[in-house]
Every structure is written in structure tokens, then in C-alpha cells.
Design an enzyme around this catalytic site. Structure first.
Site, PDB file in Angstrom:
ATOM      1  N   HIS A  12      29.548  45.552  44.125  1.00 21.53           N
ATOM      2  CA  HIS A  12      29.814  45.540  42.661  1.00 21.53           C
ATOM      3  C   HIS A  12      28.704  46.422  41.945  1.00 21.53           C
ATOM      4  O   HIS A  12      28.224  45.871  41.101  1.00 21.53           O
ATOM      5  CB  HIS A  12      30.022  44.079  42.001  1.00 21.53           C
ATOM      6  N   GLU A  43      33.358  36.900  44.399  1.00 24.63           N
ATOM      7  CA  GLU A  43      32.042  37.303  44.636  1.00 24.63           C
ATOM      8  C   GLU A  43      31.312  36.121  44.044  1.00 24.63           C
ATOM      9  O   GLU A  43      31.700  35.498  43.025  1.00 24.63           O
ATOM     10  CB  GLU A  43      32.153  38.473  43.313  1.00 24.63           C
ATOM     11  N   ARG A  67      37.880  44.962  39.366  1.00 21.29           N
ATOM     12  CA  ARG A  67      37.669  43.719  39.452  1.00 21.29           C
ATOM     13  C   ARG A  67      38.415  43.401  40.569  1.00 21.29           C
ATOM     14  O   ARG A  67      39.476  43.828  40.878  1.00 21.29           O
ATOM     15  CB  ARG A  67      38.129  42.807  38.309  1.00 21.29           C
TER      16      ARG A  67
END
Ligand SMILES: NC(=O)c1ccc[n+]([C@@H]2O[C@H](COP(=O)([O-])OP(=O)(O)OC[C@H]3O[C@@H](n4cnc5c(N)ncnc54)[C@H](O)[C@@H]3O)[C@@H](O)[C@H]2O)c1
Ligand SMILES: O=C(O)[C@H](O)[C@H](O)COP(=O)(O)O
Length: 377
Positions: free
Chosen positions: A246, A229, A200
């Protein structure tokens, strides 16, 4: 969400934009299925008939599980569903970094932060290649867990030639991972090192990393995940060697398994017995001899190229709305299969055989399918 057809047998399925979902959209919804971009908390669910929430993901930092429990809402997610896809991404990234830094992966040390589903698979594959693996995982260490490699401390792991991070994003408690790699730890990394993160974004302090990469003796950095994000820091992207939106876990098999595991949890929640169905089909032949690490990298790149994701992400920052462009790259992601989808053929050097069989043998051959986690009330 691939695999949704499984739920269509149970009721009416309505698709909504996960970033724009509001309480009003849930006025007549009993089951909510999400991915990591939807924040699920009391504010979203209060006053709605939702009684079951499923997230087709490994990570759960977007879900307030305590609030759901308090509200009597069951929650399920899919640990391990896309771990193989992430591990293939990591292996390819490590081989690319070695090629760039003029080293051989087998003769290097790799540090793994977090030895769960992804980290332990990476550790197992690297050990099969003969790599020296250093791993830390304080929660597992305290629990006295049996691990695929011995555990050490974070500082030793951060001294490895290549470092890959696989922790959940947590903000509280003794093992909190928010900005685990902060300015001080980033300052200790040298130009001979590689830092890779696929977990993350906020596990690495992104502004501090951007500064570090502008300084002397900066490490080589590869990022799949970003703070903030989908609106990522274009200045940081410009300084990393590889960047992707991602998608490390975005395999056809990983996405399908995520939904299938939720379906299993949903049926268990309803008191029905259920197993995770196996994705069946012919395995096409992939002919590719593997004599050395160069061939191994070429094999991984035949089925998926991180550099193409990198190219698409860099192009997207010039768009009028880079955040929307980041989401579009993920939404319209081209189908990508894990290596075991193919039947590998070709001569393999003896030193690489153990790894090739872990990479290419179908899952389930000798190992249990992952099971969903269901927070029972
Ligand atoms: N980029 C992607 O597409 C993608 C795909 C899958 C998962 N992920 C992320 O990767 C994370 C890891 O995945 P996983 O399947 O291995 O999860 P996991 O839950 O199986 O393993 C995480 C491990 O980290 C350990 N840990 C917790 N705090 C730690 C700390 N402070 N230091 C060291 N170790 C610590 C835990 O004990 C656990 O063993 C997920 O939580 C998710 O956020 C990203
Ligand atoms: O935690 C996970 O499983 C991954 O990060 C997941 O692949 C993220 O993808 P998303 O749910 O945002 O589509």
C-alpha cells in the site's frame, strides 16, 4: 507525516502510533491529524475536546464523516494529493505487464474503473501515448460530467487487455464498491488480461481472487492494496505477479502536499485565508533519452522500482509478525520522488513527447494546485 512543521507554528504537536490511538490519547487534543490506518468515529472522539480532524489522504473510508458532522467536529482531507505518484506507479505496472505478456502498451486497450483524480490522470497519460482507453464511472456519468475519455459500462471495461481500478471503498448505495470485483467478475477474466489495483483491498474479493489465480487461464494480477491490511493473505501474495505494501501513493511530494492541504483547510476552518505552499527547490537533471516504451519503463524505474517494493513485501511475510513487518515497510519507506522533481533531458521520440511533457513538467505549470475538502458544519 512530512510537512508537520507547518502545524508546529500553530501549537504543540504530539506524535502517536496511528494504529494504537485511543480516546485516552486525545484527552487534551483539539486537532487530530491521521492517515488511513486510524479509524476515526464516534467511539474514538466522544468526550474528547477534538474539534478538527484532518486526514492527509485521498481515501476517507477510515472516517465516519456523518458521525463527525453530527458531533460538530470539522473534517478535512486531501483529494488528489498523491494522485501523480499513484499514476506513475500504474504506468510502470502496465508497462511491466505488457513486457511480460509480450505486447505493446500503445497497441493495447486499458480499462479504468473510476475516473476521479487518479483514474483521469492515468487516462490522460495513456491517451497521450495513443492507447485505447475504456473507462466507467457511474456517479460521473449520472452527473453528466465532462470527462477526459468517454464513459462506458463496467462489463466493457473489464474486457480490456489491462484493467486498473481507482474507486473509493464504499459499502452502501447504488455504486457500492465493496467486492465490486467478485467471484463472478473475476471468473470472466482470461490469461491474456492484467488486473491492477491500487485503490483499497476490499474492492476485490481477495479469497475469490486467490481461488481464481489457482485456476486455469488466470489473469496476471498486480496488487498494492489488500483486504485485512496489515495482515495480508500470504497465499494470495504468492500468486500475484507484483505485490506492494500500500505504497503506490508514497512519494515525497504526495505526502508533503497531503499535509500542506490539511494545513490550508485548518486555516480556512479558523477563518484565516490560506493557500497551499509550493514545495520549492532546485530540480536536479535527469538525462535519459526515450526512444520507445522500453526506454519509458527504464525512465520510470530510474526514479522508483515497484519490483523492489515487491521483493521487500515477499521477504516480510516470513517475519515472526508479518502485520508489524507490513507496517514497518510503510513507516520506514525510502524517499521516492515523482518524475517532475527532476529536470528531464534527452532526445524523446515524437510519438512519446506529449506523454513525457505530462509526466515531467512540474505541476502548477498551467494547472491549479489541488485544494483540500473541508466538511463545513
Ligand atoms: N494505494 C495508494 O497509495 C492510494 C493512493 C491514493 C488513493 N488511493 C485510493 O484510490 C481511490 C481513488 O483515488 P482518486 O483520487 O481517483 O479518488 P476520487 O474520489 O478522485 O475518484 C474516485 C472515482 O470513483 C468513482 N466511483 C465511485 N463508485 C464507483 C463505482 N462503483 N464504479 C466506478 N466508479 C466509481 C467516483 O465517481 C470518482 O470519480 C481513493 O478513494 C483511495 O481509496 C490509494
Ligand atoms: O488514500 C490515500 O491517499 C492513500 O491510500 C494513502 O497514501 C495511504 O497511506 P497512509 O495514509 O496509510 O499512510
Amino acid at each position: 507525516m512530512p510537512g508537520l512543521a507547518l502545524f508546529e507554528k500553530q501549537g504543540t504537536v504530539r506524535r502517536v502510533d496511528g494504529r494504537r490511538l485511543t480516546r485516552n490519547d486525545l484527552a487534551d487534543t483539539e486537532v487530530l491529524l491521521v492517515r488511513s490506518v486510524t479509524r476515526v468515529d464516534r467511539a474514538l472522539l466522544e468526550g474528547t475536546p477534538v474539534r478538527f480532524v484532518g486526514s492527509a489522504t485521498i481515501g476517507t473510508d477510515h472516517v465516519d464523516r456523518a458521525a463527525l458532522k453530527d458531533m460538530g467536529v470539522a473534517f478535512a482531507h486531501a483529494p488528489g494529493c498523491n494522485a501523480r505518484a499513484v499514476a506513475e506507479y500504474v504506468l510502470q505496472a502496465l508497462l511491466l505487464a505488457c513486457r511480460e505478456q509480450g505486447r505493446v502498451l500503445r497497441d493495447s486497450s486499458v480499462g479504468i474503473v473510476g475516473l476521479g483524480n487518479v483514474g483521469s490522470r492515468v487516462a490522460q497519460w495513456l491517451s497521450a501515448l495513443g492507447v485505447t482507453v475504456l473507462a466507467c464511472d457511474p456517479p460521473l456519468q449520472r452527473a453528466g460530467a465532462d470527462t477526459v475519455v468517454p464513459l462506458t459500462d463496467l462489463d466493457s471495461v473489464l474486457a480490456a487487455d489491462l484493467i486498473t481500478v481507482h474507486v473509493p471503498l464504499t459499502r452502501q448505495g447504488p455504486d457500492a464498491t465493496f467486492h465490486l470485483l467478485d467471484q463472478e467478475r473475476l471468473a470472466r477474466l482470461g490469461a491474456w488480461q492484467t488486473l491492477l489495483s491500487t485503490c483499497r483491498g476490499a474492492v476485490i474479493d481477495n479469497p475469490a481472487l486467490r481461488e481464481r489465480l489457482a485456476g486455469a487461464d488466470a489473469p496476471l494480477v498486480m496488487l498494492d492494496v489488500w483486504e485485512g491490511e496489515p495482515r495480508i493473505d500470504g497465499g494470495l501474495l504468492a500468486r500475484v505477479r507484483l505485490g506492494s505494501p500500500h505504497v503506490a501513493g508514497y512519494s515525497v511530494e504526495g505526502k508533503w502536499l497531503g499535509t500542506a492541504m490539511l494545513h490550508q483547510a485548518f486555516r480556512l476552518w479558523r477563518g484565516e485565508s490560506a493557500g497551499v505552499p509550493v514545495m520549492a527547490g532546485e530540480r536536479p537533471i535527469l538525462e535519459h533519452p526515450v526512444a520507445d516504451e522500453g526506454d519509458l519503463l527504464a525512465l520510470l524505474q530510474r526514479v522508483y522500482r515497484i519490483d523492489e517494493d515487491d521483493r521487500r513485501l515477499r521477504a516480510s511475510v516470513g517475519e515472526a509478525d508479518p502485520g508489524a513487518a507490513f507496517d514497518a515497510l510503510r513507516r520506514d519507506y525510502p524517499p521516492r520522488h515523482e518524475l517532475h522533481y527532476w529536470r528531464h533531458q534527452g532526445e524523446v521520440a515524437p510519438a512519446l513527447r506529449a506523454l513525457l511533457s505530462l509526466l515531467c513538467d512540474p505541476p502548477g505549470a498551467g494547472s491549479a494546485m489541488p485544494a483540500p475538502v473541508l466538511d463545513r458544519l
